[in-house]
Design an enzyme around this catalytic site. Structure first.
Site, mmCIF file in Angstrom:
data_model
loop_
_atom_site.group_PDB
_atom_site.id
_atom_site.type_symbol
_atom_site.label_atom_id
_atom_site.label_comp_id
_atom_site.label_asym_id
_atom_site.label_seq_id
_atom_site.Cartn_x
_atom_site.Cartn_y
_atom_site.Cartn_z
ATOM 1 N N ASP A 67 -6.837 28.416 99.868
ATOM 2 C CA ASP A 67 -5.970 27.359 99.368
ATOM 3 C C ASP A 67 -4.565 27.884 99.087
ATOM 4 O O ASP A 67 -3.567 27.269 99.475
ATOM 5 C CB ASP A 67 -6.567 26.704 98.127
ATOM 6 C CG ASP A 67 -7.108 27.741 97.145
ATOM 7 O OD1 ASP A 67 -6.899 28.942 97.368
ATOM 8 O OD2 ASP A 67 -7.739 27.348 96.152
ATOM 9 N N ASP A 73 -23.277 23.753 103.647
ATOM 10 C CA ASP A 73 -23.296 25.044 104.328
ATOM 11 C C ASP A 73 -24.665 25.702 104.277
ATOM 12 O O ASP A 73 -24.936 26.620 105.048
ATOM 13 C CB ASP A 73 -22.251 25.985 103.712
ATOM 14 C CG ASP A 73 -21.047 26.154 104.613
ATOM 15 O OD1 ASP A 73 -20.916 25.369 105.567
ATOM 16 O OD2 ASP A 73 -20.236 27.060 104.363
#
Length: 601
Positions: free
Chosen positions: A457, A140
């Site tokens: 998550d 990233d």
């Protein structure tokens, strides 16, 4: 005859179940007595009360919150299960499904590049057919240093994988192996092994030194390695492979595919953190390998046992379980925790108690890393559906016609082999990795990893379970993955603040597990999700109540009146005090002992 043997077994500890339920009943009775005592105070005459009513009510509210939190937590202990797998009973390698490995990194200054590359190399060394193993590294930060290190890791892995296969090395992470965790089963006393081991250690030291020099050069040239210097960059995708003119060694083993992916990032677009990076990897990997199963790893969580893929396949390959199985989760184990773990950075209660209990209730909560996910669970299956509207698929998955083709199970991905078709495919993948591709689509809302909460998550796993998917928790004796965890108060507070905000974000939304869950999953499973979602709220309010109110009231009264001093001495010798002490210490201990989940990294 061997083919009929089961690939796995599930053990139900009946004695533990009876003990847990009996304890819950006895503790609940004690709580009822506590509530009766508190309520009876309100019916006393005002002149007989020795404590002001307001502090009494505030303490009573704190006790109710703490008792309710304890009651919710008993769902974890209702039916724990433990599992055993037999990977040696799996079919031959040519029948095993392919696996894509997703590794995410963001900042080479905060996440040491050498550690990230160790994770990449250990993933490439998994005991799985190399032609069916594909490793994707998401950067990233768009760091030139990370790309350079990835290429160097590929070259070192050619020798390292050969060494591991030749001597059956179990510790497939080079750093861990050369640090002393040397476990192998070959002829390690032979002179050939000693020579190969020394030669390999020299190559590893050269590999690390090369990365150190590259970091210094990038810093001197002003290219930068930090994410805040490269938060505005185009997408870059590169398949790491041998040079055409490079000679191969005779004993060199076949290598898994390694792909470097850096998605486009612009200051004007929200990048959705780790969930956004994983969704980009879902799209890019579909064009290259399109494996039906995905292993997600944090960049500091290396593979400690190369057999984890085969162990997970013992469930994913089972025709009775696989159709409804979304993911197989392994616990998070940390290698940098000392014996004096005062902040419980190992999260022992989570991975040794709670997740085993959830495994008996349709499966554990998705915990950020160390899980083998079915791609179909995230994207859906369209191969068996007839009359699918192409425009509806594009509104859902984006305008890429090539990616739409990958949704079919019959799709055969074309690997990059150079030439015109390869360049066209790379341009298509760059578009899939652009920051504007997800605009006006359902990425992050209905498909892929979901963006609703910063705890992607937890929320993604919750929605999957609500859709009817199941999960498996596998905790073998040897840790399958080893990582690093925060060891000081500052790191702990930073993580807990993020987890707490993400959990509360779900708790007070329309996806509140108390409301959204019971009609879509089992009651006990929704209670477990609710307990975790409301944990920051219940724990904070009740603990602050116990920490401030009694001490403030008692200290003022103790200093003002001698009569109150006598009453306090009498009270601490009474049965009521012992009852309160037992009720209070039990849930406080449970809340403080690893209750805040360490899977949300």
């Amino acid at each position: 005859m061997e083919k009929s043997l089961p690939l796995h077994l599930c053990h139900v500890p009946n004695f533990s179940i009876i003990f847990n339920r009996s304890h819950a009943i006895l503790h609940s009775i004690a709580i009822v007595f506590l509530i009766y005592y508190r309520v009876s105070f309100l019916f006393q005459e005002t002149r007989n009360r020795t404590i002001p009513t307001l502090p009494w009510l505030l303490i009573f509210a704190s006790e109710l919150l703490l008792s309710f939190a304890w009651l919710l937590a008993q769902a974890y202990r209702w039916r724990p299960v433990y599992r055993t797998v037999f990977p040696e009973r799996l079919p031959s390698d040519d029948k095993l499904p392919a696996i894509d490995v997703f590794i995410c990194t963001a900042d080479p200054n905060k996440e040491p590049t050498v550690d990230v590359m160790n994770t990449v190399i250990s993933a490439m060394a998994l005991d799985y057919p190399p032609e069916k193993l594909h490793v994707y590294l998401s950067d990233d930060g768009g760091s030139a240093l990370t790309l350079h290190a990835t290429k160097e890791a590929w070259h070192f892995a050619r020798s390292w994988l050969t060494f591991c296969r030749k001597y059956d090395i179990k510790t497939s992470c080079p750093e861990a192996y050369f640090s002393g965790s040397q476990e192998y089963h070959g002829d390690y006393k032979s002179s050939e092994f000693e020579a190969d081991s020394e030669n390999m250690e020299e190559k590893y030291e050269m590999f690390k030194e090369g990365i150190r020099r590259a970091r210094e050069e990038h810093s001197k040239n002003g290219k930068g390695t930090a994410i805040n210097q490269s938060g505005d960059h185009s997408s870059l995708i590169e398949v790491i492979q041998d040079c055409p003119n490079e000679e191969k060694q005779q004993d060199q083993v076949k290598m898994p595919l390694l792909v470097y992916v850096s998605r486009e990032k612009r200051p004007s677009h929200h990048h959705n953190f780790k969930a956004g990076a994983l969704n980009v990897l879902l799209r890019v990997s579909a064009m290259i390998s399109n494996s039906p199963y995905i292993l997600v790893l944090d960049c500091d969580m290396y593979c400690n046992d190369p057999t984890s893929a085969r162990q997970a396949m013992c469930y994913h390959y089972d025709p009775e379980i696989s159709p409804s199985l979304a993911f197989v989760l392994f616990p998070q184990t940390f290698r940098n925790i000392s014996k004096d773990d005062i902040y419980d950075s190992q999260f022992r209660s989570t991975f040794k108690i709670q997740w085993h209990g959830l495994d008996g209730l349709r499966g554990p909560i998705l915990s950020g890393t160390n899980f083998y996910m079915k791609r179909e669970a995230l994207l859906g299956s369209f191969s068996k559906q007839k009359g699918i509207d192409l425009m509806a698929l594009k509104r859902c998955f984006g305008q890429s016609s090539e990616f739409i083709k990958t949704l079919s199970q019959e799709y055969d991905p074309t690997l990059l082999n150079g030439g015109e078709s390869s360049s066209m495919l790379i341009e298509e993948m760059k578009e899939l990795a652009s920051c504007s591709y997800e605009n006006e689509t359902t990425w992050g809302t209905k498909v892929g990893f979901l963006y609703f909460s910063v705890l992607e998550d937890y929320f993604t796993g919750f929605i999957l379970h609500c859709k009817g998917w199941k999960s498996i928790y596998l905790n073998p004796p040897r840790p399958q993955f080893l990582g690093t965890s925060g060891t000081n108060l500052n790191d702990g507070l930073t993580q807990w603040t993020r987890w707490g905000s993400g959990l509360i974000q779900v708790a007070i939304s329309r996806f509140c597990p108390f409301i959204y869950g019971p009609l879509r999953m089992s009651l006990l499973q929704s209670v477990c999700y609710a307990e975790l979602a409301f944990l920051p709220l219940f724990g904070c309010l009740s603990h602050w109540g116990f920490a401030l109110i009694p001490q403030s009231v008692y200290s003022m009264a103790f200093l003002c009146t001698q009569r109150f001093q006598i009453q306090i001495l009498y009270y601490i010798c009474s049965f009521s005090y012992l009852l309160f002490q037992n009720i209070y210490m039990k849930p406080v201990g449970e809340l403080g002992h690893g209750k805040m989940n360490g899977g949300y990294g």
